[in-house]
Design a protein around this motif. Structure first.
Motif, PDB file in Angstrom:
ATOM      1  N   GLY A 107     -46.942 -41.565 -29.484  1.00 27.51           N
ATOM      2  CA  GLY A 107     -46.387 -40.398 -28.815  1.00 27.51           C
ATOM      3  C   GLY A 107     -47.371 -39.247 -28.695  1.00 27.51           C
ATOM      4  N   LEU A 108     -48.613 -39.575 -28.382  1.00 27.17           N
ATOM      5  CA  LEU A 108     -49.670 -38.573 -28.308  1.00 27.17           C
ATOM      6  C   LEU A 108     -49.901 -38.120 -26.869  1.00 27.17           C
ATOM      7  N   PRO A 109     -50.234 -36.860 -26.672  1.00 36.69           N
ATOM      8  CA  PRO A 109     -50.523 -36.362 -25.328  1.00 36.69           C
ATOM      9  C   PRO A 109     -51.932 -36.754 -24.883  1.00 36.69           C
ATOM     10  N   ASN A 110     -52.191 -36.620 -23.606  1.00 32.09           N
ATOM     11  CA  ASN A 110     -53.535 -36.857 -23.079  1.00 32.09           C
ATOM     12  C   ASN A 110     -53.960 -35.647 -22.269  1.00 32.09           C
ATOM     13  N   GLU A 111     -55.252 -35.544 -22.037  1.00 31.93           N
ATOM     14  CA  GLU A 111     -55.782 -34.417 -21.277  1.00 31.93           C
ATOM     15  C   GLU A 111     -56.750 -34.946 -20.224  1.00 31.93           C
ATOM     16  N   LYS A 112     -56.321 -34.968 -18.987  1.00 34.23           N
ATOM     17  CA  LYS A 112     -57.149 -35.510 -17.912  1.00 34.23           C
ATOM     18  C   LYS A 112     -57.606 -34.453 -16.918  1.00 34.23           C
ATOM     19  N   LYS A 113     -57.304 -33.180 -17.217  1.00 39.25           N
ATOM     20  CA  LYS A 113     -57.789 -32.092 -16.370  1.00 39.25           C
ATOM     21  C   LYS A 113     -59.003 -31.427 -17.010  1.00 39.25           C
ATOM     22  N   TYR A 114     -59.732 -32.220 -17.770  1.00 31.94           N
ATOM     23  CA  TYR A 114     -60.903 -31.763 -18.504  1.00 31.94           C
ATOM     24  C   TYR A 114     -62.105 -31.673 -17.570  1.00 31.94           C
ATOM     25  N   TYR A 115     -62.929 -30.649 -17.785  1.00 28.77           N
ATOM     26  CA  TYR A 115     -64.150 -30.488 -16.990  1.00 28.77           C
ATOM     27  C   TYR A 115     -65.292 -30.111 -17.908  1.00 28.77           C
ATOM     28  N   PRO A 163     -60.160 -36.313 -22.346  1.00 30.60           N
ATOM     29  CA  PRO A 163     -59.337 -37.522 -22.253  1.00 30.60           C
ATOM     30  C   PRO A 163     -59.398 -38.371 -23.524  1.00 30.60           C
ATOM     31  N   TYR A 164     -58.249 -38.778 -24.002  1.00 27.67           N
ATOM     32  CA  TYR A 164     -58.070 -39.661 -25.153  1.00 27.67           C
ATOM     33  C   TYR A 164     -58.545 -39.065 -26.477  1.00 27.67           C
ATOM     34  N   SER A 165     -58.859 -37.778 -26.488  1.00 26.43           N
ATOM     35  CA  SER A 165     -59.327 -37.162 -27.729  1.00 26.43           C
ATOM     36  C   SER A 165     -58.251 -37.151 -28.810  1.00 26.43           C
ATOM     37  N   ALA A 166     -56.982 -37.154 -28.406  1.00 27.16           N
ATOM     38  CA  ALA A 166     -55.902 -37.149 -29.396  1.00 27.16           C
ATOM     39  C   ALA A 166     -55.906 -38.415 -30.247  1.00 27.16           C
ATOM     40  N   SER A 167     -56.454 -39.502 -29.717  1.00 26.10           N
ATOM     41  CA  SER A 167     -56.475 -40.762 -30.460  1.00 26.10           C
ATOM     42  C   SER A 167     -57.324 -40.647 -31.718  1.00 26.10           C
ATOM     43  N   PHE A 214     -63.023 -46.251 -32.031  1.00 23.30           N
ATOM     44  CA  PHE A 214     -62.409 -46.838 -30.842  1.00 23.30           C
ATOM     45  C   PHE A 214     -63.462 -47.432 -29.899  1.00 23.30           C
ATOM     46  N   PHE A 215     -64.636 -47.741 -30.424  1.00 21.38           N
ATOM     47  CA  PHE A 215     -65.765 -48.124 -29.573  1.00 21.38           C
ATOM     48  C   PHE A 215     -65.443 -49.285 -28.628  1.00 21.38           C
ATOM     49  N   TYR A 216     -64.715 -50.286 -29.100  1.00 23.13           N
ATOM     50  CA  TYR A 216     -64.437 -51.470 -28.275  1.00 23.13           C
ATOM     51  C   TYR A 216     -63.092 -51.394 -27.558  1.00 23.13           C
ATOM     52  N   HIS A 217     -62.434 -50.265 -27.613  1.00 16.94           N
ATOM     53  CA  HIS A 217     -61.162 -50.114 -26.902  1.00 16.94           C
ATOM     54  C   HIS A 217     -61.410 -49.854 -25.413  1.00 16.94           C
ATOM     55  N   THR A 218     -60.655 -50.528 -24.580  1.00 20.91           N
ATOM     56  CA  THR A 218     -60.688 -50.251 -23.145  1.00 20.91           C
ATOM     57  C   THR A 218     -59.824 -49.027 -22.855  1.00 20.91           C
ATOM     58  N   GLU A 219     -59.920 -48.535 -21.638  1.00 17.35           N
ATOM     59  CA  GLU A 219     -59.082 -47.392 -21.248  1.00 17.35           C
ATOM     60  C   GLU A 219     -57.601 -47.763 -21.342  1.00 17.35           C
ATOM     61  N   PHE A 220     -57.280 -49.005 -20.966  1.00 18.82           N
ATOM     62  CA  PHE A 220     -55.891 -49.463 -21.055  1.00 18.82           C
ATOM     63  C   PHE A 220     -55.414 -49.451 -22.511  1.00 18.82           C
ATOM     64  N   GLU A 221     -56.254 -49.917 -23.420  1.00 15.49           N
ATOM     65  CA  GLU A 221     -55.902 -49.924 -24.840  1.00 15.49           C
ATOM     66  C   GLU A 221     -55.777 -48.507 -25.397  1.00 15.49           C
ATOM     67  N   MET A 222     -56.589 -47.598 -24.875  1.00 15.15           N
ATOM     68  CA  MET A 222     -56.466 -46.204 -25.292  1.00 15.15           C
ATOM     69  C   MET A 222     -55.120 -45.635 -24.850  1.00 15.15           C
ATOM     70  N   GLU A 223     -54.705 -45.976 -23.639  1.00 16.53           N
ATOM     71  CA  GLU A 223     -53.400 -45.527 -23.145  1.00 16.53           C
ATOM     72  C   GLU A 223     -52.282 -46.063 -24.043  1.00 16.53           C
ATOM     73  N   LEU A 224     -52.398 -47.326 -24.427  1.00 16.79           N
ATOM     74  CA  LEU A 224     -51.379 -47.928 -25.289  1.00 16.79           C
ATOM     75  C   LEU A 224     -51.325 -47.227 -26.647  1.00 16.79           C
ATOM     76  N   TYR A 225     -52.487 -46.863 -27.179  1.00 14.93           N
ATOM     77  CA  TYR A 225     -52.519 -46.173 -28.470  1.00 14.93           C
ATOM     78  C   TYR A 225     -51.788 -44.844 -28.375  1.00 14.93           C
ATOM     79  N   LEU A 226     -52.061 -44.091 -27.317  1.00 13.02           N
ATOM     80  CA  LEU A 226     -51.392 -42.804 -27.141  1.00 13.02           C
ATOM     81  C   LEU A 226     -49.886 -42.978 -27.026  1.00 13.02           C
ATOM     82  N   GLN A 227     -49.479 -43.995 -26.268  1.00 14.40           N
ATOM     83  CA  GLN A 227     -48.047 -44.246 -26.087  1.00 14.40           C
ATOM     84  C   GLN A 227     -47.378 -44.655 -27.399  1.00 14.40           C
ATOM     85  N   GLU A 228     -48.068 -45.510 -28.158  1.00 14.83           N
ATOM     86  CA  GLU A 228     -47.503 -46.005 -29.410  1.00 14.83           C
ATOM     87  C   GLU A 228     -47.171 -44.871 -30.374  1.00 14.83           C
TER      88      GLU A 228
END
Length: 213
Positions: free
Chosen positions: A190-198, A48-52, A174-188
């Motif tokens: 156009g980056l994909p996310n990966e939430k089916k990670y195990y 998750p959020y590794s694309a950032s 990205f140490f002080y970024h919240t999950e919401f801010e991470m989502e915004l970065y990806l959206q800004e």
């Protein structure tokens, strides 16, 4: 602003550098850290959020060594995600795998229960030992990682910069970024996310595998 990269660095110098960087955005933090580096690496689990982090570092330096310790237990979705990012950013990949395959483990030990000695050995064999090999081969002095303060109790004790036990300067842009801010970065961007990670060495979301302890 620079800090001296040696074992005698004073904590107050590190605190001063962290205070300086706290007002900077991730790209500015990366630019500053590269000014301290001779042998930088970027690590990713393609989770998750590794694309950032991949995107932010790639904006500053294109050919940085990217280390991936592939446990062999990633989901097909994660492998496709990793392949897409590798191609999209033409990453300088260095992939490290356990000495035993996941298939062999499946018919021998399997994945042990967490909080057992067997699971500690499993974690050492599938993640920590491959990463030690990576460090031995590349001998980094600066390590970009995607740690964030809100990920676990342990990570709340860290900061943008900290030294690991081997003396490598770990940098978490990205140490002080919240999950919401991470989502915004990806959206800004156009980056994909990966939430089916195990991750079989963590299992629980806020549990540490030992790589960053």
């Amino acid at each position: 602003m620079e800090i001296v990269m040696n074992d005698s660095i004073l904590q107050k110098e590190l605190d001063k550098a962290n205070a300086y960087l706290r007002a900077k955005d991730p790209v500015e933090i990366i630019q500053w850290a590269l000014g301290q580096a001779e042998r930088p690496i970027l690590t990713t689990n393609f989770g998750p959020y590794s694309a950032s982090l991949v995107h932010a570092v790639n904006k500053v330096v294109k050919d940085i060594k990217v280390i991936w310790c592939d446990t062999g237990y990633n989901t097909p979705h994660t492998y496709r995600f990793a392949n897409d990012l590798i191609k999209r950013f033409d990453l300088n990949m260095h992939i490290y795998s356990p000495k035993l395959t996941a298939g062999f483990r499946d018919i021998t030990t399997g994945i042990p229960q967490i909080n057992t000695e067997e699971h500690k050995r499993f974690t050492e064999e599938v993640k920590l030992e491959p990463f030690k090999r990576a460090l031995k081969e590349h001998k980094p002095d600066v390590w970009f990682t995607n740690l964030r303060k809100d990920q676990s109790d342990f990570r709340r004790t860290l900061d943008i910069l900290h030294f690991d036990k081997t003396g490598i300067l770990k940098v978490s842009p990205f140490f002080y970024h919240t999950e919401f801010e991470m989502e915004l970065y990806l959206q800004e961007f156009g980056l994909p996310n990966e939430k089916k990670y195990y991750d079989p060495t963590k299992v629980l979301a806020k549990r540490e595998c030992g790589l960053h302890l």
